[in-house]
Write a protein that holds these residues in place. Structure first.
Motif, PDB file in Angstrom:
ATOM      1  N   MET A   8       0.855  -1.168   0.000  1.00 51.48           N
ATOM      2  CA  MET A   8       0.000   0.000   0.000  1.00 51.48           C
ATOM      3  C   MET A   8       0.905   1.238   0.000  1.00 51.48           C
ATOM      4  N   THR A   9       0.628   2.168  -0.890  1.00 50.54           N
ATOM      5  CA  THR A   9       1.462   3.360  -1.003  1.00 50.54           C
ATOM      6  C   THR A   9       1.081   4.395   0.055  1.00 50.54           C
ATOM      7  N   LYS A  10       1.931   5.385   0.242  1.00 48.57           N
ATOM      8  CA  LYS A  10       1.657   6.450   1.210  1.00 48.57           C
ATOM      9  C   LYS A  10       0.401   7.213   0.836  1.00 48.57           C
ATOM     10  N   THR A  11       0.187   7.389  -0.446  1.00 49.18           N
ATOM     11  CA  THR A  11      -1.005   8.102  -0.911  1.00 49.18           C
ATOM     12  C   THR A  11      -2.274   7.331  -0.541  1.00 49.18           C
ATOM     13  N   GLN A  12      -2.266   6.025  -0.753  1.00 50.35           N
ATOM     14  CA  GLN A  12      -3.422   5.201  -0.405  1.00 50.35           C
ATOM     15  C   GLN A  12      -3.672   5.239   1.104  1.00 50.35           C
ATOM     16  N   LYS A  13      -2.605   5.160   1.882  1.00 50.15           N
ATOM     17  CA  LYS A  13      -2.749   5.213   3.337  1.00 50.15           C
ATOM     18  C   LYS A  13      -3.330   6.555   3.768  1.00 50.15           C
ATOM     19  N   ALA A  14      -2.843   7.639   3.172  1.00 48.22           N
ATOM     20  CA  ALA A  14      -3.344   8.978   3.499  1.00 48.22           C
ATOM     21  C   ALA A  14      -4.822   9.104   3.155  1.00 48.22           C
ATOM     22  N   GLU A  15      -5.246   8.520   2.027  1.00 46.93           N
ATOM     23  CA  GLU A  15      -6.653   8.562   1.633  1.00 46.93           C
ATOM     24  C   GLU A  15      -7.521   7.801   2.632  1.00 46.93           C
ATOM     25  N   ILE A  16      -7.049   6.626   3.045  1.00 49.84           N
ATOM     26  CA  ILE A  16      -7.793   5.821   4.021  1.00 49.84           C
ATOM     27  C   ILE A  16      -7.928   6.583   5.331  1.00 49.84           C
ATOM     28  N   ILE A  17      -6.845   7.179   5.780  1.00 51.84           N
ATOM     29  CA  ILE A  17      -6.875   7.941   7.036  1.00 51.84           C
ATOM     30  C   ILE A  17      -7.847   9.104   6.937  1.00 51.84           C
ATOM     31  N   GLU A  18      -7.828   9.810   5.816  1.00 55.24           N
ATOM     32  CA  GLU A  18      -8.714  10.960   5.643  1.00 55.24           C
ATOM     33  C   GLU A  18     -10.185  10.534   5.644  1.00 55.24           C
ATOM     34  N   VAL A  19     -10.485   9.477   4.903  1.00 46.49           N
ATOM     35  CA  VAL A  19     -11.872   8.995   4.842  1.00 46.49           C
ATOM     36  C   VAL A  19     -12.339   8.543   6.228  1.00 46.49           C
ATOM     37  N   LEU A  20     -11.523   7.738   6.900  1.00 46.01           N
ATOM     38  CA  LEU A  20     -11.901   7.243   8.227  1.00 46.01           C
ATOM     39  C   LEU A  20     -12.017   8.377   9.228  1.00 46.01           C
ATOM     40  N   SER A  21     -11.127   9.351   9.180  1.00 40.23           N
ATOM     41  CA  SER A  21     -11.196  10.491  10.101  1.00 40.23           C
ATOM     42  C   SER A  21     -12.531  11.210   9.962  1.00 40.23           C
ATOM     43  N   ASN A  22     -12.951  11.453   8.728  1.00 35.38           N
ATOM     44  CA  ASN A  22     -14.235  12.115   8.490  1.00 35.38           C
ATOM     45  C   ASN A  22     -15.400  11.256   8.962  1.00 35.38           C
ATOM     46  N   GLU A  23     -15.322   9.960   8.706  1.00 31.71           N
ATOM     47  CA  GLU A  23     -16.385   9.044   9.131  1.00 31.71           C
ATOM     48  C   GLU A  23     -16.498   9.031  10.662  1.00 31.71           C
ATOM     49  N   PHE A  24     -15.350   8.941  11.352  1.00 35.19           N
ATOM     50  CA  PHE A  24     -15.344   8.849  12.808  1.00 35.19           C
ATOM     51  C   PHE A  24     -15.792  10.154  13.463  1.00 35.19           C
ATOM     52  N   LYS A  25     -15.544  11.296  12.813  1.00 36.80           N
ATOM     53  CA  LYS A  25     -15.998  12.585  13.360  1.00 36.80           C
ATOM     54  C   LYS A  25     -17.519  12.637  13.402  1.00 36.80           C
ATOM     55  N   ASP A  26     -18.166  12.050  12.396  1.00 40.59           N
ATOM     56  CA  ASP A  26     -19.625  12.085  12.294  1.00 40.59           C
ATOM     57  C   ASP A  26     -20.307  10.954  13.055  1.00 40.59           C
ATOM     58  N   ALA A  27     -19.563   9.894  13.381  1.00 38.85           N
ATOM     59  CA  ALA A  27     -20.164   8.701  14.001  1.00 38.85           C
ATOM     60  C   ALA A  27     -20.475   8.936  15.480  1.00 38.85           C
ATOM     61  N   GLN A  28     -21.604   8.382  15.918  1.00 37.49           N
ATOM     62  CA  GLN A  28     -21.955   8.408  17.338  1.00 37.49           C
ATOM     63  C   GLN A  28     -21.284   7.266  18.092  1.00 37.49           C
ATOM     64  N   SER A  29     -20.966   6.199  17.374  1.00 33.08           N
ATOM     65  CA  SER A  29     -20.283   5.078  18.021  1.00 33.08           C
ATOM     66  C   SER A  29     -19.324   4.416  17.035  1.00 33.08           C
ATOM     67  N   VAL A  30     -18.194   3.985  17.593  1.00 35.91           N
ATOM     68  CA  VAL A  30     -17.197   3.219  16.849  1.00 35.91           C
ATOM     69  C   VAL A  30     -16.863   2.029  17.734  1.00 35.91           C
ATOM     70  N   ILE A  31     -17.111   0.829  17.243  1.00 32.28           N
ATOM     71  CA  ILE A  31     -16.938  -0.379  18.056  1.00 32.28           C
ATOM     72  C   ILE A  31     -15.823  -1.230  17.456  1.00 32.28           C
ATOM     73  N   PHE A  32     -14.928  -1.705  18.338  1.00 26.89           N
ATOM     74  CA  PHE A  32     -13.792  -2.526  17.927  1.00 26.89           C
ATOM     75  C   PHE A  32     -14.052  -3.964  18.338  1.00 26.89           C
ATOM     76  N   CYS A  33     -13.921  -4.874  17.383  1.00 26.53           N
ATOM     77  CA  CYS A  33     -14.184  -6.284  17.643  1.00 26.53           C
ATOM     78  C   CYS A  33     -13.051  -7.141  17.097  1.00 26.53           C
ATOM     79  N   ASP A  34     -12.875  -8.311  17.704  1.00 24.83           N
ATOM     80  CA  ASP A  34     -11.911  -9.292  17.208  1.00 24.83           C
ATOM     81  C   ASP A  34     -12.670 -10.238  16.286  1.00 24.83           C
ATOM     82  N   TYR A  35     -12.127 -10.452  15.116  1.00 23.80           N
ATOM     83  CA  TYR A  35     -12.816 -11.282  14.123  1.00 23.80           C
ATOM     84  C   TYR A  35     -11.987 -12.496  13.726  1.00 23.80           C
ATOM     85  N   LYS A  36     -10.894 -12.757  14.440  1.00 28.86           N
ATOM     86  CA  LYS A  36      -9.987 -13.835  14.067  1.00 28.86           C
ATOM     87  C   LYS A  36     -10.739 -15.165  14.016  1.00 28.86           C
ATOM     88  N   GLY A  37     -10.603 -15.876  12.901  1.00 28.92           N
ATOM     89  CA  GLY A  37     -11.230 -17.176  12.737  1.00 28.92           C
ATOM     90  C   GLY A  37     -12.541 -17.157  11.976  1.00 28.92           C
TER      91      GLY A  37
END
Length: 161
Positions: free
Chosen positions: A1-30
């Motif tokens: 993954m290039t730096k540009t792609q990483k920067a785009e992902i960070i920007e999109v997620l940052s905007n999404e998380f600013k608007d979200a009322q909840s962000v839940i972290f789960c383990d999905y292994k398996g």
């Protein structure tokens, strides 16, 4: 993954998380791909979003969204949405049906929370249920007035006869 792609992902997620009322972290292994697609489908129906993100990228996006206090470790899948109760219900119900899916932590209403708080939110009535309760409460006096007027009408008819 290039730096540009990483920067785009960070920007999109940052905007999404600013608007979200909840962000839940789960383990999905398996979990299989088809099981994860099932989670995504359920989340889409409840207007929540699901994504597997590298911890470093997610941490930067969360910091940009001014959400701090949770350290991400191991494998994580993020589920976020505008309705804290609906998002909590999505992950809680999925976790009940898939023992490999584990709720780790969350941000609910922009505050760090543990899995127990996510489960507590999942037990609350949803928006549609609350609207139904409100409508029933508003209709109760009208229903009583209707029964009263009908009884008065029948009484007057009996007296006239």
């Amino acid at each position: 993954m290039t730096k540009t792609q990483k920067a785009e992902i960070i920007e999109v997620l940052s905007n999404e998380f600013k608007d979200a009322q909840s962000v839940i972290f789960c383990d999905y292994k398996g979990l299989s791909v088809s099981e994860l697609e099932g989670l995504r489908k359920i989340a889409r129906e409840k207007e929540a979003k699901v994504q597997v993100v590298k911890n470093t990228l997610a941490t930067i996006a969360l910091k940009n969204a001014e959400l701090e206090g949770i350290e991400l470790q191991d494998t994580n899948i993020l589920v976020w949405g505008d309705d804290s109760v609906a998002t909590s219900k999505v992950v809680s119900n999925f976790a009940k049906n898939n023992e490999k899916f584990v709720i780790k932590s969350a941000y609910i209403d922009r505050e760090a929370a543990d899995a127990a708080k996510v489960e507590a939110f999942a037990k609350l009535p949803g928006r549609e249920e609350l609207l139904g309760m409100l409508a029933a409460t508003w209709m109760a006096p009208l229903t009583c007035i209707g029964f009263g007027l009908n009884a008065l009408k029948e009484k007057k008819e009996q007296e006239a006869a």
